[in-house]
Design a protein around this motif. Structure first.
Motif, PDB file in Angstrom:
ATOM      1  N   LEU A  41      -3.562 -13.876  -6.585  1.00  0.00           N
ATOM      2  CA  LEU A  41      -3.086 -13.321  -5.319  1.00  0.00           C
ATOM      3  C   LEU A  41      -1.595 -13.561  -5.132  1.00  0.00           C
ATOM      4  CD1 LEU A  41      -6.004 -14.318  -2.914  1.00  0.00           C
ATOM      5  CD2 LEU A  41      -5.494 -12.046  -3.820  1.00  0.00           C
ATOM      6  N   VAL A  42      -1.126 -14.758  -5.465  1.00  0.00           N
ATOM      7  CA  VAL A  42       0.286 -15.073  -5.276  1.00  0.00           C
ATOM      8  C   VAL A  42       1.159 -14.272  -6.237  1.00  0.00           C
ATOM      9  CG1 VAL A  42       2.021 -16.890  -5.487  1.00  0.00           C
ATOM     10  CG2 VAL A  42      -0.139 -17.366  -4.338  1.00  0.00           C
ATOM     11  N   LEU A  43       0.828 -14.319  -7.540  1.00  0.00           N
ATOM     12  CA  LEU A  43       1.642 -13.614  -8.529  1.00  0.00           C
ATOM     13  C   LEU A  43       1.530 -12.101  -8.366  1.00  0.00           C
ATOM     14  CD1 LEU A  43       0.991 -15.780 -11.720  1.00  0.00           C
ATOM     15  CD2 LEU A  43       2.816 -15.974 -10.022  1.00  0.00           C
ATOM     16  N   GLY A  44       0.315 -11.622  -8.101  1.00  0.00           N
ATOM     17  CA  GLY A  44       0.151 -10.191  -7.872  1.00  0.00           C
ATOM     18  C   GLY A  44       0.903  -9.725  -6.648  1.00  0.00           C
ATOM     19  N   GLY A  45       0.891 -10.524  -5.604  1.00  0.00           N
ATOM     20  CA  GLY A  45       1.641 -10.172  -4.395  1.00  0.00           C
ATOM     21  C   GLY A  45       3.134 -10.124  -4.642  1.00  0.00           C
ATOM     22  N   MET A  46       3.631 -11.053  -5.450  1.00  0.00           N
ATOM     23  CA  MET A  46       5.058 -11.041  -5.795  1.00  0.00           C
ATOM     24  C   MET A  46       5.430  -9.761  -6.524  1.00  0.00           C
ATOM     25  SD  MET A  46       5.522 -15.003  -7.008  1.00  0.00           S
ATOM     26  CE  MET A  46       7.124 -14.651  -7.753  1.00  0.00           C
ATOM     27  N   GLU A  47       4.602  -9.361  -7.499  1.00  0.00           N
ATOM     28  CA  GLU A  47       4.900  -8.153  -8.272  1.00  0.00           C
ATOM     29  C   GLU A  47       4.810  -6.906  -7.409  1.00  0.00           C
ATOM     30  OE1 GLU A  47       5.896  -5.383 -10.907  1.00  0.00           O
ATOM     31  OE2 GLU A  47       6.158  -7.529 -11.122  1.00  0.00           O
ATOM     32  N   ILE A  48       3.791  -6.825  -6.567  1.00  0.00           N
ATOM     33  CA  ILE A  48       3.643  -5.657  -5.688  1.00  0.00           C
ATOM     34  C   ILE A  48       4.828  -5.563  -4.729  1.00  0.00           C
ATOM     35  CG2 ILE A  48       2.247  -4.682  -3.819  1.00  0.00           C
ATOM     36  CD1 ILE A  48      -0.214  -5.806  -5.276  1.00  0.00           C
ATOM     37  N   GLY A  49       5.239  -6.706  -4.188  1.00  0.00           N
ATOM     38  CA  GLY A  49       6.387  -6.710  -3.288  1.00  0.00           C
ATOM     39  C   GLY A  49       7.665  -6.302  -3.998  1.00  0.00           C
ATOM     40  N   TYR A  50       7.848  -6.781  -5.222  1.00  0.00           N
ATOM     41  CA  TYR A  50       9.035  -6.422  -6.001  1.00  0.00           C
ATOM     42  C   TYR A  50       9.064  -4.926  -6.298  1.00  0.00           C
ATOM     43  CZ  TYR A  50      12.136  -6.165 -10.072  1.00  0.00           C
ATOM     44  OH  TYR A  50      13.127  -5.817 -10.966  1.00  0.00           O
ATOM     45  N   THR A  51       7.916  -4.396  -6.724  1.00  0.00           N
ATOM     46  CA  THR A  51       7.838  -2.963  -7.015  1.00  0.00           C
ATOM     47  C   THR A  51       8.109  -2.124  -5.771  1.00  0.00           C
ATOM     48  OG1 THR A  51       6.243  -3.338  -8.798  1.00  0.00           O
ATOM     49  CG2 THR A  51       6.318  -1.134  -7.862  1.00  0.00           C
ATOM     50  N   ALA A  52       7.545  -2.529  -4.644  1.00  0.00           N
ATOM     51  CA  ALA A  52       7.760  -1.790  -3.404  1.00  0.00           C
ATOM     52  C   ALA A  52       9.225  -1.814  -3.002  1.00  0.00           C
ATOM     53  CB  ALA A  52       6.893  -2.369  -2.293  1.00  0.00           C
ATOM     54  N   TYR A  53       9.879  -2.948  -3.219  1.00  0.00           N
ATOM     55  CA  TYR A  53      11.300  -3.062  -2.865  1.00  0.00           C
ATOM     56  C   TYR A  53      12.157  -2.170  -3.754  1.00  0.00           C
ATOM     57  CZ  TYR A  53      15.775  -5.256  -1.762  1.00  0.00           C
ATOM     58  OH  TYR A  53      17.066  -5.489  -1.377  1.00  0.00           O
ATOM     59  N   VAL A  54      11.904  -2.201  -5.061  1.00  0.00           N
ATOM     60  CA  VAL A  54      12.663  -1.348  -5.989  1.00  0.00           C
ATOM     61  C   VAL A  54      12.474   0.124  -5.637  1.00  0.00           C
ATOM     62  CG1 VAL A  54      12.920  -0.619  -8.389  1.00  0.00           C
ATOM     63  CG2 VAL A  54      12.615  -3.046  -7.846  1.00  0.00           C
ATOM     64  N   LYS A  55      11.244   0.515  -5.341  1.00  0.00           N
ATOM     65  CA  LYS A  55      10.964   1.916  -5.006  1.00  0.00           C
ATOM     66  C   LYS A  55      11.655   2.317  -3.705  1.00  0.00           C
ATOM     67  CE  LYS A  55       7.219   5.275  -4.438  1.00  0.00           C
ATOM     68  NZ  LYS A  55       7.822   6.194  -5.424  1.00  0.00           N
ATOM     69  N   ALA A  56      11.648   1.436  -2.718  1.00  0.00           N
ATOM     70  CA  ALA A  56      12.302   1.743  -1.442  1.00  0.00           C
ATOM     71  C   ALA A  56      13.806   1.921  -1.623  1.00  0.00           C
ATOM     72  CB  ALA A  56      12.017   0.643  -0.425  1.00  0.00           C
ATOM     73  N   VAL A  57      14.410   1.043  -2.432  1.00  0.00           N
ATOM     74  CA  VAL A  57      15.842   1.162  -2.695  1.00  0.00           C
ATOM     75  C   VAL A  57      16.136   2.450  -3.459  1.00  0.00           C
ATOM     76  CG1 VAL A  57      17.764   0.154  -3.988  1.00  0.00           C
ATOM     77  CG2 VAL A  57      16.286  -1.311  -2.609  1.00  0.00           C
ATOM     78  N   LEU A  58      15.309   2.759  -4.453  1.00  0.00           N
ATOM     79  CA  LEU A  58      15.498   3.984  -5.236  1.00  0.00           C
ATOM     80  C   LEU A  58      15.402   5.219  -4.353  1.00  0.00           C
ATOM     81  CD1 LEU A  58      15.762   5.493  -7.957  1.00  0.00           C
ATOM     82  CD2 LEU A  58      13.270   5.322  -8.167  1.00  0.00           C
ATOM     83  N   GLU A  59      14.372   5.294  -3.522  1.00  0.00           N
ATOM     84  CA  GLU A  59      14.205   6.464  -2.665  1.00  0.00           C
ATOM     85  C   GLU A  59      15.328   6.569  -1.644  1.00  0.00           C
ATOM     86  OE1 GLU A  59      10.288   5.963  -1.099  1.00  0.00           O
ATOM     87  OE2 GLU A  59       9.335   6.998  -2.799  1.00  0.00           O
ATOM     88  N   GLY A  60      15.738   5.442  -1.076  1.00  0.00           N
ATOM     89  CA  GLY A  60      16.834   5.474  -0.114  1.00  0.00           C
ATOM     90  C   GLY A  60      18.128   5.939  -0.734  1.00  0.00           C
ATOM     91  N   GLU A  61      18.411   5.454  -1.931  1.00  0.00           N
ATOM     92  CA  GLU A  61      19.635   5.861  -2.607  1.00  0.00           C
ATOM     93  C   GLU A  61      19.568   7.327  -3.028  1.00  0.00           C
ATOM     94  OE1 GLU A  61      23.528   4.899  -3.790  1.00  0.00           O
ATOM     95  OE2 GLU A  61      22.041   3.895  -2.531  1.00  0.00           O
ATOM     96  N   MET A  62      18.395   7.789  -3.428  1.00  0.00           N
ATOM     97  CA  MET A  62      18.239   9.193  -3.792  1.00  0.00           C
ATOM     98  C   MET A  62      18.505  10.107  -2.597  1.00  0.00           C
ATOM     99  SD  MET A  62      17.533   9.907  -6.959  1.00  0.00           S
ATOM    100  CE  MET A  62      16.695  11.475  -6.824  1.00  0.00           C
ATOM    101  N   GLN A  63      18.018   9.722  -1.442  1.00  0.00           N
ATOM    102  CA  GLN A  63      18.263  10.524  -0.249  1.00  0.00           C
ATOM    103  C   GLN A  63      19.753  10.560   0.078  1.00  0.00           C
ATOM    104  OE1 GLN A  63      16.108  12.372   1.508  1.00  0.00           O
ATOM    105  NE2 GLN A  63      14.438  11.821   0.134  1.00  0.00           N
ATOM    106  N   ARG A  64      20.405   9.421  -0.014  1.00  0.00           N
ATOM    107  CA  ARG A  64      21.828   9.367   0.323  1.00  0.00           C
ATOM    108  C   ARG A  64      22.657  10.161  -0.678  1.00  0.00           C
ATOM    109  NH1 ARG A  64      26.295   6.151  -0.701  1.00  0.00           N
ATOM    110  NH2 ARG A  64      25.175   4.857  -2.194  1.00  0.00           N
TER     111      ARG A  64
END
Length: 208
Positions: A41-64
């Motif tokens: 749960l801890v390690l999986g949560g870290m990876e899911i959070g990291y992936t979500a953060y990278v995707k959010a940054v990617l999508e935000g930068e793509m829009q800009r």
């Protein structure tokens, strides 16, 4: 007078020690059962959070970047490369070894960008252009294309679908979870070119 008593009554302290040892054994067993689940749960949560953060940054930068890219002044190869490098730099701040690839497709309008096909009159309702149905030849190649025009900036009022795909390394902890070491993400933006009132007419043709 205590010589005939059972051993466990004769030595209360030893019975207490055995009881404590039993409790320690149960606790160790419970820990062994719970720890893998907790670790997952801890390690999986870290990876899911990291992936979500990278995707959010990617999508935000793509829009800009997409808003800048479809301006009249952003049609040159040099300007496009500059904007793509901005996305690349932002992504690699979070995923230094990420491999980023870019693609773009041009459609006449947002409807075409949504369906991914050149506009046509689907008289028989089968989802394909055939049987003398009329279509707009957006890339003027004489045939109906299910996809838009690839690797083109398009013209006035055309809709450009700008896509970034990344292959990135997951967190090192995913090795413990037996997950793949690489992940894939994709983000796109669809914006209409300026100026908005000078779109050239597309030739109309018929499908066989």
């Amino acid at each position: 007078m205590n010589d005939n008593l059972p051993s466990w009554t004769a030595s209360p302290s030893s019975a207490a020690r055995r009881f404590k040892a039993t409790k320690r054994g149960v606790s160790a067993m419970e820990f062994a059962l719970v720890m893998p689940v907790f670790l997952f749960l801890v390690l999986g949560g870290m990876e899911i959070g990291y992936t979500a953060y990278v995707k959010a940054v990617l999508e935000g930068e793509m829009q800009r970047v997409g808003r800048s890219r479809t301006m009249e002044t952003a049609s040159s190869n040099e300007q496009r490369a500059l904007l793509e490098n901005r996305v690349l730099d932002m992504v690699r701040r979070l995923a230094p070894t990420a491999n980023v690839s870019f693609s773009r497709k041009v459609f006449r309008d947002y409807a075409g960008a949504t369906t991914g096909k050149e506009f046509f009159v689907d008289a028989n309702g089968n989802g394909r252009c055939d049987n003398k149905e009329v279509f707009e030849d957006g890339n003027n190649n004489g045939t109906w294309d299910e996809a838009g025009v690839n690797d083109s900036d398009g013209g006035a009022r055309d809709v450009v679908v700008f896509t970034a795909a990344i292959d990135y390394d997951r967190l090192p902890t995913t090795g413990v979870l037996n997950w793949t070491r690489t992940g894939k993400l994709e983000a796109r933006t669809a914006l209409r070119n300026q100026p908005f009132d000078q779109q050239l007419p597309k030739p109309e043709r018929t499908c066989l």
